[in-house]
Design a protein around this motif. Structure first.
Motif, PDB file in Angstrom:
ATOM      1  N   CYS A 208       0.803  -1.190   0.056  1.00  0.00           N
ATOM      2  CA  CYS A 208      -0.057  -0.136   0.058  1.00  0.00           C
ATOM      3  C   CYS A 208       0.846   1.397   0.197  1.00  0.00           C
ATOM      4  O   CYS A 208       1.986   1.174   0.963  1.00  0.00           O
ATOM      5  N   SER A 209       0.565   2.192  -0.952  1.00  0.00           N
ATOM      6  CA  SER A 209       1.309   3.541  -0.919  1.00  0.00           C
ATOM      7  C   SER A 209       0.184   4.672  -1.344  1.00  0.00           C
ATOM      8  O   SER A 209      -0.472   4.386  -2.139  1.00  0.00           O
ATOM      9  N   ASN A 210       0.507   5.646  -0.402  1.00  0.00           N
ATOM     10  CA  ASN A 210      -0.532   6.878  -0.707  1.00  0.00           C
ATOM     11  C   ASN A 210      -2.177   6.323  -0.715  1.00  0.00           C
ATOM     12  O   ASN A 210      -2.584   6.718  -1.703  1.00  0.00           O
ATOM     13  N   LYS A 211      -2.517   5.432   0.201  1.00  0.00           N
ATOM     14  CA  LYS A 211      -3.828   4.790   0.149  1.00  0.00           C
ATOM     15  C   LYS A 211      -4.087   4.218  -0.969  1.00  0.00           C
ATOM     16  O   LYS A 211      -5.527   3.845  -1.211  1.00  0.00           O
ATOM     17  N   LEU A 212      -3.390   3.644  -1.922  1.00  0.00           N
ATOM     18  CA  LEU A 212      -3.700   2.704  -3.060  1.00  0.00           C
ATOM     19  C   LEU A 212      -2.968   1.497  -2.845  1.00  0.00           C
ATOM     20  O   LEU A 212      -1.773   1.505  -2.123  1.00  0.00           O
ATOM     21  N   PHE A 213      -3.540   0.303  -3.211  1.00  0.00           N
ATOM     22  CA  PHE A 213      -2.996  -0.958  -3.176  1.00  0.00           C
ATOM     23  C   PHE A 213      -2.388  -1.211  -4.499  1.00  0.00           C
ATOM     24  O   PHE A 213      -2.983  -1.248  -5.378  1.00  0.00           O
ATOM     25  N   TYR A 214      -0.974  -1.854  -4.410  1.00  0.00           N
ATOM     26  CA  TYR A 214      -0.473  -2.070  -5.717  1.00  0.00           C
ATOM     27  C   TYR A 214      -0.172  -3.709  -5.674  1.00  0.00           C
ATOM     28  O   TYR A 214       0.346  -4.157  -4.464  1.00  0.00           O
ATOM     29  N   LEU A 215      -0.241  -4.345  -6.852  1.00  0.00           N
ATOM     30  CA  LEU A 215       0.046  -5.879  -6.771  1.00  0.00           C
ATOM     31  C   LEU A 215       1.542  -5.884  -7.177  1.00  0.00           C
ATOM     32  O   LEU A 215       2.298  -5.247  -8.034  1.00  0.00           O
ATOM     33  N   GLU A 216       2.387  -6.804  -6.378  1.00  0.00           N
ATOM     34  CA  GLU A 216       3.762  -6.937  -6.957  1.00  0.00           C
ATOM     35  C   GLU A 216       3.478  -7.643  -8.042  1.00  0.00           C
ATOM     36  O   GLU A 216       2.993  -8.713  -8.288  1.00  0.00           O
ATOM     37  N   MET A 217       4.563  -7.307  -8.796  1.00  0.00           N
ATOM     38  CA  MET A 217       4.881  -7.947 -10.002  1.00  0.00           C
ATOM     39  C   MET A 217       6.320  -8.450 -10.394  1.00  0.00           C
ATOM     40  O   MET A 217       7.021  -8.101  -9.842  1.00  0.00           O
ATOM     41  N   GLU A 218       6.256  -9.716 -11.244  1.00  0.00           N
ATOM     42  CA  GLU A 218       7.621 -10.175 -11.501  1.00  0.00           C
ATOM     43  C   GLU A 218       7.857  -9.931 -12.838  1.00  0.00           C
ATOM     44  O   GLU A 218       6.936  -9.881 -13.639  1.00  0.00           O
ATOM     45  N   LYS A 219       9.163  -9.790 -13.284  1.00  0.00           N
ATOM     46  CA  LYS A 219       9.735  -9.856 -14.756  1.00  0.00           C
ATOM     47  C   LYS A 219       9.435 -11.074 -15.484  1.00  0.00           C
ATOM     48  O   LYS A 219       9.775 -12.326 -14.950  1.00  0.00           O
ATOM     49  N   ASN A 220       9.354 -11.012 -16.637  1.00  0.00           N
ATOM     50  CA  ASN A 220       8.882 -12.144 -17.663  1.00  0.00           C
ATOM     51  C   ASN A 220      10.197 -12.255 -18.520  1.00  0.00           C
ATOM     52  O   ASN A 220      11.246 -11.602 -18.191  1.00  0.00           O
ATOM     53  N   SER A 221      10.319 -13.275 -19.321  1.00  0.00           N
ATOM     54  CA  SER A 221      11.352 -13.654 -20.321  1.00  0.00           C
ATOM     55  C   SER A 221      11.861 -12.466 -20.982  1.00  0.00           C
ATOM     56  O   SER A 221      13.134 -12.094 -21.619  1.00  0.00           O
ATOM     57  N   LYS A 222      11.022 -11.328 -21.238  1.00  0.00           N
ATOM     58  CA  LYS A 222      11.590 -10.257 -22.004  1.00  0.00           C
ATOM     59  C   LYS A 222      11.791  -8.949 -21.086  1.00  0.00           C
ATOM     60  O   LYS A 222      12.123  -7.898 -21.638  1.00  0.00           O
ATOM     61  N   ASN A 223      12.257  -9.172 -19.657  1.00  0.00           N
ATOM     62  CA  ASN A 223      12.556  -8.423 -18.923  1.00  0.00           C
ATOM     63  C   ASN A 223      11.613  -7.498 -18.604  1.00  0.00           C
ATOM     64  O   ASN A 223      11.890  -6.126 -18.258  1.00  0.00           O
ATOM     65  N   GLU A 224      10.263  -7.555 -18.563  1.00  0.00           N
ATOM     66  CA  GLU A 224       9.129  -6.656 -18.274  1.00  0.00           C
ATOM     67  C   GLU A 224       8.393  -7.045 -17.076  1.00  0.00           C
ATOM     68  O   GLU A 224       8.403  -8.082 -17.124  1.00  0.00           O
ATOM     69  N   TYR A 225       7.778  -6.213 -16.433  1.00  0.00           N
ATOM     70  CA  TYR A 225       7.080  -6.630 -15.259  1.00  0.00           C
ATOM     71  C   TYR A 225       5.541  -6.784 -16.031  1.00  0.00           C
ATOM     72  O   TYR A 225       5.260  -5.917 -16.931  1.00  0.00           O
ATOM     73  N   VAL A 226       4.935  -7.773 -15.557  1.00  0.00           N
ATOM     74  CA  VAL A 226       3.613  -8.094 -16.038  1.00  0.00           C
ATOM     75  C   VAL A 226       2.428  -8.055 -15.147  1.00  0.00           C
ATOM     76  O   VAL A 226       2.752  -8.895 -13.932  1.00  0.00           O
ATOM     77  N   CYS A 227       1.318  -7.580 -15.018  1.00  0.00           N
ATOM     78  CA  CYS A 227       0.423  -7.377 -14.165  1.00  0.00           C
ATOM     79  C   CYS A 227       0.084  -8.820 -13.679  1.00  0.00           C
ATOM     80  O   CYS A 227      -0.134  -9.672 -14.808  1.00  0.00           O
TER      81      CYS A 227
END
Length: 156
Positions: free
Chosen positions: A49-68
């Motif tokens: 939680c940050s600034n009253k909003l909840f964020y999901l932790e994401m992991e990187k894929n094989s393309k080095n991108e974070y994916v929801c």
């Protein structure tokens, strides 16, 4: 919500809004507390939680991108219950000179190419909902960025 100006098929072919690089991971959408509880996220995903909003932790894929983590082969697992920030993307609510405004990001070329008049016409039925969310959840108001184009002020 944004399907009033953009076809679901167009979004499904792109999905840029669900993938993030190290430079734009800040743009991952946050859930309001009400959205978070409504979707029973707690216990199913790692989050913070940050600034009253909840964020999901994401992991990187094989393309080095974070994916929801809510993205599946069939689209968003939440369907029509996705968080407001996802539902209106690439539109953002921002503060410009102490006024609340609606802007569009150039990250989505399919919406950015539309004129402000086309955007406003397409969202006229959801504009009151956007205004209500801005009033009720000031934590949804983003910082203005250079790649945003002003569309309209939300507060008169």
């Amino acid at each position: 919500m944004i399907t009033t100006i953009l076809k679901r098929e167009t979004c499904a072919e792109c999905l840029i809004c669900c993938h993030y690089t190290d430079e734009d991971v800040w743009d991952a959408p946050g859930f309001t507390k009400k959205e978070f509880e409504k979707n029973s996220i707690d216990g199913n995903y790692h989050y913070y939680c940050s600034n009253k909003l909840f964020y999901l932790e994401m992991e990187k894929n094989s393309k080095n991108e974070y994916v929801c983590p809510l993205l599946s082969d069939k689209g968003c697992k939440l369907g029509v219950n996705k968080p407001f920030k996802c539902a209106i993307w690439p539109l953002y609510i921002v503060n410009i000179n102490h006024k609340i405004a609606l802007v569009v990001s150039d990250v989505c070329p399919n919406v950015y190419r539309l004129s402000n008049k086309e955007i406003l016409h397409g969202i006229k039925c959801i504009l009151p909902s956007i205004q209500t969310m801005a009033r009720n959840y000031p934590e949804l108001i983003e910082q203005y960025r250079d790649n945003y184009r002003f569309v309209t002020y939300l507060d008169s």
